[in-house]
Design an enzyme around this catalytic site. Structure first.
Site, PDB file in Angstrom:
ATOM      1  N   GLU A  13       0.086  -0.990   5.750  1.00  0.00           N
ATOM      2  CA  GLU A  13       1.128  -0.573   6.697  1.00  0.00           C
ATOM      3  C   GLU A  13       1.008   0.904   7.028  1.00  0.00           C
ATOM      4  O   GLU A  13       1.238   1.321   8.158  1.00  0.00           O
ATOM      5  CB  GLU A  13       2.519  -0.872   6.098  1.00  0.00           C
ATOM      6  CG  GLU A  13       3.684  -0.682   7.073  1.00  0.00           C
ATOM      7  CD  GLU A  13       4.235   0.743   7.122  1.00  0.00           C
ATOM      8  OE1 GLU A  13       5.025   1.024   8.034  1.00  0.00           O
ATOM      9  OE2 GLU A  13       3.863   1.565   6.271  1.00  0.00           O
ATOM     10  N   ASP A  45       0.846  -1.190   0.000  1.00  0.00           N
ATOM     11  CA  ASP A  45       0.000   0.000   0.000  1.00  0.00           C
ATOM     12  C   ASP A  45       0.884   1.244   0.000  1.00  0.00           C
ATOM     13  O   ASP A  45       2.056   1.193   0.380  1.00  0.00           O
ATOM     14  CB  ASP A  45      -0.936   0.015   1.219  1.00  0.00           C
ATOM     15  CG  ASP A  45      -0.183   0.056   2.548  1.00  0.00           C
ATOM     16  OD1 ASP A  45       0.752  -0.761   2.730  1.00  0.00           O
ATOM     17  OD2 ASP A  45      -0.501   0.911   3.402  1.00  0.00           O
TER      18      ASP A  45
END
Ligand SMILES: [Zn+2]
Length: 441
Positions: free
Chosen positions: A146, A82
């Site tokens: 994250e 991400d």
């Protein structure tokens, strides 16, 4: 053997074009893009997907397992796919175009953290192509949130691994890097390896006030009470403390100091009362030696002439090793102001990893063979990575991204015009090959 760099760069460019943006609110995720990213990996890395087991956890977290006959503890490589959102219209090259130009690859995720995923998986694909047979099991775990605390990705991977009673010889995640020493006031390049990281605790604190007309106010309104509390906390921060990562870092850096500074830093625990005085003066250095608080959001009031019936503020606490969420809750209550304290998110700081391990030594060797004979030092990360959630799975968790960034490039993390130089991309490939071969060859 070595990967075909042009092909790798093309693959990297394609990975950057998939908009795997994470947000605190689940409904904002475009999960089609996440599915697209997984399909991209499957199509692009056929050997990895043929020879390794892939377990998809909580829909989009990826856990790859390269099995061997060995009983040795496996190693684990972590990364996340991400990325943080972008500002529109302010980039020189569009953030999701994967532009390769002027010896650089441009776009969101080029240094945080698609660079890690792609160079790790390229390396493994290439090792498979060359029939490399690892002498211990190798895992790769790729999280997908994250940037927003890793509660969907890393957390579920860790739960799964704990259920399987897994332990790892070492876990390598993003984090430290090779940086100019000027950032630490010294005149040499150094590689910093995160051996611990602080955690975050967020609280909402609500102050009640009397409603009514502002023409006949009480001595203090809800806003006044909130302000008094904020001032009290800011004026009485948590105590300073020397933790092992910082102690080791100061000792290492002392080599480049002279005079009194050298003498104090060589033995930081003995001279901590003096060192502390200079460290609390800088925002970064202050954060290394204490739990910090930042009041980040506040809300109150409806009109200029109406007394507010409540005021609320959010405090973001970055917890240093030695403190726990319970201690922070007690500490905030101990100020004895009249409020309601609502924990929003509580997490304990990471464990502190071992620096006397074989894995740490091999990490150091791989760094020196890739970047030359530079100083290597452990340090404390004040930001977070997925790896903090892995604390119970290994004593040897290291946070190091194998690239060399200058001061300008470091600032591009989460910023406009993020890029990685092709040279760094190649260094990452070179490093992972060395590291895997040394750990599992
Ligand atoms: Zn990252």
């Amino acid at each position: 053997m070595a990967v075909d760099i042009n092909e790798s760069l093309e693959n990297f460019s394609k990975a950057l074009q998939i908009k795997t943006i994470s947000y605190p609110e689940t409904e904002k995720f475009d999960f089609d893009e996440y599915a697209k990213f997984i399909s991209f990996l499957k199509e692009t890395y056929p050997l990895v997907h043929e020879k390794l087991d892939l377990k998809i956890i909580n829909d989009y977290a990826l856990l790859y397992h390269w099995k061997t006959e060995s009983d040795d503890l496996p190693i684990m490589l972590l990364a996340h796919y991400d990325v943080v959102p972008v500002n529109e219209g302010t980039w020189t090259h569009e953030p999701f175009d994967g532009v390769i130009k002027d010896g650089k690859v441009w776009g969101r995720g080029t240094i945080d953290d698609k660079n890690s995923i792609i160079t790790i998986i390229e390396t493994v694909e290439d090792l498979l192509k060359n029939d490399f047979k690892p002498k211990r099991d190798i895992y790769m775990a790729f999280g997908y949130d994250e940037e927003v605390m890793g509660q969907r990705g890393a957390k579920h991977i860790v739960e799964y691994l704990k259920k399987e009673n897994m332990k790892f010889e070492c876990i390598l995640d993003e984090g430290g890097l090779v940086a100019p020493g000027s950032m630490m006031g010294i005149d040499a390049e150094l590689a910093v390896i995160g051996i611990a990281e602080k955690s975050q605790c967020n609280y909402e604190i609500i102050f009640k006030g009397d409603q009514g007309h502002s023409s006949s106010p009480p001595k203090s309104t809800a806003i006044g009470k909130m302000s008094a509390f904020i001032q009290d906390v800011e004026n009485h921060p948590r105590e300073c403390r020397l933790t092992k990562p910082v102690e080791e870092m100061l000792k290492n850096v002392s080599v480049y100091q002279s005079g009194l500074a050298k003498m104090f830093m060589k033995n930081p625990s003995r001279h901590f009362s003096l060192i502390k005085k200079s460290m609390v003066g800088g925002r970064q250095t202050n954060a290394l030696i204490r739990t910090t608080t930042a009041f980040t959001m506040a809300e109150s009031g409806t009109a200029a002439n109406v007394l507010p019936d409540y005021a609320k503020v959010v405090v973001n606490v970055r917890v240093l090793q030695g403190d726990t969420p319970e201690m922070i809750t007690d500490w905030l209550n101990s100020f004895n102001h009249d409020f309601e304290l609502k924990p929003l998110y509580l997490e304990a700081p990471s464990s502190i990893s071992n620096i006397d391990s074989k894995a740490y030594e091999i990490l150091g060797e791989s760094i020196k063979e890739t970047f030359g004979d530079i100083m290597i030092t452990p340090y404390l990360m004040i930001g977070g990575t997925d790896s903090r959630q892995y604390s119970e799975l290994s004593e040897n968790i290291y946070r190091f991204t194998p690239f060399k960034l200058d001061a300008h490039e470091i600032e591009l993390m989460h910023a406009d015009d993020e890029y990685i130089s092709i040279e760094n991309f190649e260094k990452m490939l070179e490093f992972y090959e060395k590291f895997i071969k040394k750990m599992a060859g």
